[in-house]
Design a protein around this motif. Structure first.
Motif, PDB file in Angstrom:
ATOM      1  N   HIS A   1      -3.235  13.735  -5.012  1.00  0.00           N
ATOM      2  CA  HIS A   1      -4.170  14.400  -5.915  1.00  0.00           C
ATOM      3  C   HIS A   1      -4.904  15.522  -5.202  1.00  0.00           C
ATOM      4  CE1 HIS A   1      -4.529  10.796  -8.917  1.00  0.00           C
ATOM      5  NE2 HIS A   1      -3.363  11.404  -8.954  1.00  0.00           N
ATOM      6  N   ALA A   2      -4.901  15.494  -3.898  1.00  0.00           N
ATOM      7  CA  ALA A   2      -5.648  16.498  -3.136  1.00  0.00           C
ATOM      8  C   ALA A   2      -4.773  17.700  -2.775  1.00  0.00           C
ATOM      9  CB  ALA A   2      -6.215  15.872  -1.856  1.00  0.00           C
ATOM     10  N   PHE A   3      -3.515  17.664  -3.196  1.00  0.00           N
ATOM     11  CA  PHE A   3      -2.564  18.706  -2.792  1.00  0.00           C
ATOM     12  C   PHE A   3      -3.034  20.092  -3.216  1.00  0.00           C
ATOM     13  CE2 PHE A   3       1.524  21.028  -3.690  1.00  0.00           C
ATOM     14  CZ  PHE A   3       1.855  21.221  -2.360  1.00  0.00           C
ATOM     15  N   ARG A   4      -3.612  20.186  -4.408  1.00  0.00           N
ATOM     16  CA  ARG A   4      -4.009  21.488  -4.935  1.00  0.00           C
ATOM     17  C   ARG A   4      -5.446  21.845  -4.565  1.00  0.00           C
ATOM     18  NH1 ARG A   4      -0.169  22.926  -8.671  1.00  0.00           N
ATOM     19  NH2 ARG A   4       1.184  21.216  -9.309  1.00  0.00           N
ATOM     20  N   GLY A   5      -5.967  21.153  -3.595  1.00  0.00           N
ATOM     21  CA  GLY A   5      -7.315  21.475  -3.163  1.00  0.00           C
ATOM     22  C   GLY A   5      -8.356  20.579  -3.781  1.00  0.00           C
ATOM     23  N   GLN A   6      -9.576  20.807  -3.384  1.00  0.00           N
ATOM     24  CA  GLN A   6     -10.655  19.936  -3.803  1.00  0.00           C
ATOM     25  C   GLN A   6     -11.065  20.211  -5.248  1.00  0.00           C
ATOM     26  OE1 GLN A   6     -13.702  19.783  -0.888  1.00  0.00           O
ATOM     27  NE2 GLN A   6     -15.095  18.543  -2.108  1.00  0.00           N
TER      28      GLN A   6
ATOM     29  N   THR B   1      -8.540   7.565   4.788  1.00  0.00           N
ATOM     30  CA  THR B   1      -8.191   7.167   6.150  1.00  0.00           C
ATOM     31  C   THR B   1      -8.240   8.338   7.127  1.00  0.00           C
ATOM     32  OG1 THR B   1      -5.859   7.574   5.687  1.00  0.00           O
ATOM     33  CG2 THR B   1      -6.673   5.337   5.348  1.00  0.00           C
ATOM     34  N   GLY B   2      -8.099   9.544   6.612  1.00  0.00           N
ATOM     35  CA  GLY B   2      -8.055  10.702   7.497  1.00  0.00           C
ATOM     36  C   GLY B   2      -9.434  11.188   7.891  1.00  0.00           C
ATOM     37  N   ARG B   3      -9.465  12.144   8.770  1.00  0.00           N
ATOM     38  CA  ARG B   3     -10.736  12.730   9.172  1.00  0.00           C
ATOM     39  C   ARG B   3     -11.370  13.445   7.977  1.00  0.00           C
ATOM     40  NH1 ARG B   3      -7.277  14.100  13.039  1.00  0.00           N
ATOM     41  NH2 ARG B   3      -7.128  16.239  12.298  1.00  0.00           N
ATOM     42  N   THR B   4     -12.674  13.636   8.064  1.00  0.00           N
ATOM     43  CA  THR B   4     -13.392  14.325   7.001  1.00  0.00           C
ATOM     44  C   THR B   4     -12.746  15.681   6.726  1.00  0.00           C
ATOM     45  OG1 THR B   4     -15.436  13.233   7.649  1.00  0.00           O
ATOM     46  CG2 THR B   4     -15.635  15.208   6.306  1.00  0.00           C
ATOM     47  N   GLY B   5     -12.460  15.943   5.452  1.00  0.00           N
ATOM     48  CA  GLY B   5     -11.841  17.201   5.085  1.00  0.00           C
ATOM     49  C   GLY B   5     -10.329  17.169   5.058  1.00  0.00           C
ATOM     50  N   GLN B   6      -9.739  16.110   5.586  1.00  0.00           N
ATOM     51  CA  GLN B   6      -8.283  16.013   5.659  1.00  0.00           C
ATOM     52  C   GLN B   6      -7.681  15.471   4.365  1.00  0.00           C
ATOM     53  OE1 GLN B   6      -6.956  13.672   8.976  1.00  0.00           O
ATOM     54  NE2 GLN B   6      -4.851  14.379   8.850  1.00  0.00           N
ATOM     55  N   ALA B   7      -8.445  14.637   3.666  1.00  0.00           N
ATOM     56  CA  ALA B   7      -8.037  14.097   2.362  1.00  0.00           C
ATOM     57  C   ALA B   7      -6.844  13.163   2.439  1.00  0.00           C
ATOM     58  CB  ALA B   7      -7.781  15.218   1.360  1.00  0.00           C
ATOM     59  N   SER B   8      -6.636  12.532   3.572  1.00  0.00           N
ATOM     60  CA  SER B   8      -5.613  11.494   3.650  1.00  0.00           C
ATOM     61  C   SER B   8      -6.197  10.183   3.140  1.00  0.00           C
ATOM     62  CB  SER B   8      -5.148  11.301   5.097  1.00  0.00           C
ATOM     63  OG  SER B   8      -4.480  12.467   5.534  1.00  0.00           O
ATOM     64  N   ALA B   9      -5.383   9.461   2.362  1.00  0.00           N
ATOM     65  CA  ALA B   9      -5.904   8.229   1.790  1.00  0.00           C
ATOM     66  C   ALA B   9      -4.773   7.229   1.605  1.00  0.00           C
ATOM     67  CB  ALA B   9      -6.594   8.504   0.460  1.00  0.00           C
TER      68      ALA B   9
ATOM     69  N   THR C   1     -12.938  14.862  -4.973  1.00  0.00           N
ATOM     70  CA  THR C   1     -13.877  15.145  -3.889  1.00  0.00           C
ATOM     71  C   THR C   1     -14.040  13.990  -2.897  1.00  0.00           C
ATOM     72  OG1 THR C   1     -15.139  16.831  -5.081  1.00  0.00           O
ATOM     73  CG2 THR C   1     -16.304  15.608  -3.374  1.00  0.00           C
ATOM     74  N   PRO C   2     -14.104  12.725  -3.370  1.00  0.00           N
ATOM     75  CA  PRO C   2     -14.251  11.632  -2.393  1.00  0.00           C
ATOM     76  C   PRO C   2     -13.141  11.594  -1.349  1.00  0.00           C
ATOM     77  CG  PRO C   2     -14.744  10.841  -4.594  1.00  0.00           C
ATOM     78  CD  PRO C   2     -14.234  12.244  -4.755  1.00  0.00           C
ATOM     79  N   MET C   3     -11.940  12.079  -1.722  1.00  0.00           N
ATOM     80  CA  MET C   3     -10.831  12.050  -0.755  1.00  0.00           C
ATOM     81  C   MET C   3     -11.106  12.904   0.466  1.00  0.00           C
ATOM     82  SD  MET C   3      -7.321  12.194  -2.931  1.00  0.00           S
ATOM     83  CE  MET C   3      -6.271  11.196  -1.905  1.00  0.00           C
ATOM     84  N   PHE C   4     -11.934  13.903   0.295  1.00  0.00           N
ATOM     85  CA  PHE C   4     -12.219  14.803   1.395  1.00  0.00           C
ATOM     86  C   PHE C   4     -13.382  14.298   2.248  1.00  0.00           C
ATOM     87  CE2 PHE C   4      -9.857  17.242  -1.625  1.00  0.00           C
ATOM     88  CZ  PHE C   4      -9.107  18.129  -0.863  1.00  0.00           C
ATOM     89  N   GLY C   5     -13.896  13.137   1.889  1.00  0.00           N
ATOM     90  CA  GLY C   5     -15.031  12.587   2.625  1.00  0.00           C
ATOM     91  C   GLY C   5     -14.620  11.923   3.927  1.00  0.00           C
ATOM     92  N   GLU C   6     -15.549  11.195   4.498  1.00  0.00           N
ATOM     93  CA  GLU C   6     -15.303  10.564   5.784  1.00  0.00           C
ATOM     94  C   GLU C   6     -14.419   9.327   5.607  1.00  0.00           C
ATOM     95  OE1 GLU C   6     -19.420   7.915   5.772  1.00  0.00           O
ATOM     96  OE2 GLU C   6     -19.183   9.592   7.154  1.00  0.00           O
ATOM     97  N   PRO C   7     -13.775   8.882   6.664  1.00  0.00           N
ATOM     98  CA  PRO C   7     -12.937   7.675   6.608  1.00  0.00           C
ATOM     99  C   PRO C   7     -13.739   6.489   6.074  1.00  0.00           C
ATOM    100  CG  PRO C   7     -12.651   8.790   8.704  1.00  0.00           C
ATOM    101  CD  PRO C   7     -13.771   9.494   7.993  1.00  0.00           C
TER     102      PRO C   7
ATOM    103  N   VAL D   1       0.845  -1.191   0.000  1.00  0.00           N
ATOM    104  CA  VAL D   1       0.000   0.000   0.000  1.00  0.00           C
ATOM    105  C   VAL D   1       0.888   1.252   0.000  1.00  0.00           C
ATOM    106  CG1 VAL D   1      -1.844  -1.164   1.280  1.00  0.00           C
ATOM    107  CG2 VAL D   1      -0.101   0.147   2.510  1.00  0.00           C
ATOM    108  N   GLU D   2       0.278   2.383  -0.310  1.00  0.00           N
ATOM    109  CA  GLU D   2       0.983   3.656  -0.212  1.00  0.00           C
ATOM    110  C   GLU D   2       0.091   4.669   0.476  1.00  0.00           C
ATOM    111  OE1 GLU D   2       3.695   3.419  -4.287  1.00  0.00           O
ATOM    112  OE2 GLU D   2       2.301   5.055  -3.995  1.00  0.00           O
ATOM    113  N   ALA D   3       0.705   5.520   1.303  1.00  0.00           N
ATOM    114  CA  ALA D   3      -0.057   6.540   2.013  1.00  0.00           C
ATOM    115  C   ALA D   3       0.080   7.883   1.298  1.00  0.00           C
ATOM    116  CB  ALA D   3       0.454   6.657   3.454  1.00  0.00           C
ATOM    117  N   TYR D   4      -1.013   8.613   1.253  1.00  0.00           N
ATOM    118  CA  TYR D   4      -1.001   9.965   0.696  1.00  0.00           C
ATOM    119  C   TYR D   4      -1.686  10.897   1.675  1.00  0.00           C
ATOM    120  CZ  TYR D   4       0.757   8.115  -3.636  1.00  0.00           C
ATOM    121  OH  TYR D   4       1.549   7.517  -4.557  1.00  0.00           O
ATOM    122  N   ASP D   5      -1.082  12.068   1.873  1.00  0.00           N
ATOM    123  CA  ASP D   5      -1.526  12.941   2.947  1.00  0.00           C
ATOM    124  C   ASP D   5      -2.061  14.278   2.455  1.00  0.00           C
ATOM    125  OD1 ASP D   5      -2.065  13.879   5.446  1.00  0.00           O
ATOM    126  OD2 ASP D   5      -0.008  14.472   5.864  1.00  0.00           O
TER     127      ASP D   5
END
Length: 184
Positions: A41-46, A76-84, A51-57, A29-33
DNA sequence: GGATCGATCTACT
DNA sequence: GTAGATCGATCCC
C-alpha cells in the motif's frame, strides 16, 4: 526485513487482559516492502491511510479491506521505510470463548487476516497505535529455517512472484490455487 | 465529482 | 468451486 517477518512466526499476538485476553501464536505472515514493493500500500507514496506504515518499527497499520474486513500490519522497517508485516493467521491459544463470540461462529476463528483481526477485536481505531498499547506482541524463539516455508503471497495482483509469505512448516492452511502463481 | 478496485470472507450450488 | 457483499481510498476526468 525478511528476517523480521520470519521471526514473527511462532510469536504471540494478544489483546485484552484477564478474562478479555485473546492470544494467537502466529503461523502465517506476509512481508511488504514499502516503496520497493508494487504490492504494498505504500508503493505509491505516503497517503492518509498508509501513514502509519511510514512510522517507527512496532507501529500498527490497520486498514479496511473490501469494505468489511480489517487487516493488521506491524511496521518492521526503519522510520520512513514503510516496510511492514501482514499478520495472516495462527493458532488460537487463549480466549477461545471471546473469539467465538466476536466471530459469531465456532470454527475458522483465526485462519485469515480479517478473521484474525475480528477474533482479536482489532479495528481501524488501532491503526497508528504502537505495539504494547492495546495489542501486545511477544517474539518467540527464532525458528530453524527448515521449519519455515516461503510461498507466494495471497490475494494481490502485483509482484506475486516474490516468495514473501511465510508459513510454519506443517501448518495445514486450506487455500486453493495457492501455488498457481507465475513462477519467480 | 464519478468510477474503479482491493493484502477478504461467507454462503450457496 | 464459484459468486456476491460492501465501502473507503485512490485515480481519472
Amino acid at each position: 526485513m525478511l528476517d523480521v517477518a520470519k521471526r514473527m512466526l511462532g510469536s504471540t499476538i494478544a489483546t485484552g487482559e484477564g478474562a478479555d485476553r485473546v492470544a494467537v501464536v502466529l503461523t502465517e505472515v506476509e512481508a511488504y516492502d514499502g516503496a520497493n514493493d508494487p504490492a504494498s500500500h505504500a508503493f505509491r507514496g505516503q497517503t492518509p491511510r498508509n501513514t502509519p506504515m511510514f512510522g517507527e518499527p512496532g507501529t500498527l497499520y490497520v486498514y479496511r479491506s473490501y469494505g468489511i474486513h480489517w487487516c493488521m500490519n506491524v511496521v518492521t522497517g526503519r522510520t520512513g521505510q514503510a516496510s511492514a508485516v501482514l499478520l495472516r493467521g495462527g493458532n488460537l491459544m487463549v480466549g477461545l470463548d471471546l473469539a467465538m463470540e466476536r466471530r459469531g461462529r465456532t470454527d475458522h476463528l483465526v485462519d485469515g487476516p480479517g478473521k484474525l483481526c475480528q477474533a482479536l477485536g482489532v479495528t481501524g481505531d488501532l491503526s497508528g497505535s504502537t505495539i504494547d498499547k492495546g495489542v501486545t506482541l511477544a517474539l518467540g524463539a527464532a525458528l530453524p529455517s527448515a521449519a519455515i516455508e516461503a510461498t507466494s503471497r495471497i490475494g494481490i495482483s502485483r509482484a506475486k512472484n516474490r516468495k514473501w509469505r511465510f508459513v510454519m512448516a506443517g501448518t495445514v492452511y486450506p487455500r486453493p490455487n495457492e501455488f498457481t502463481d507465475e513462477p519467480a
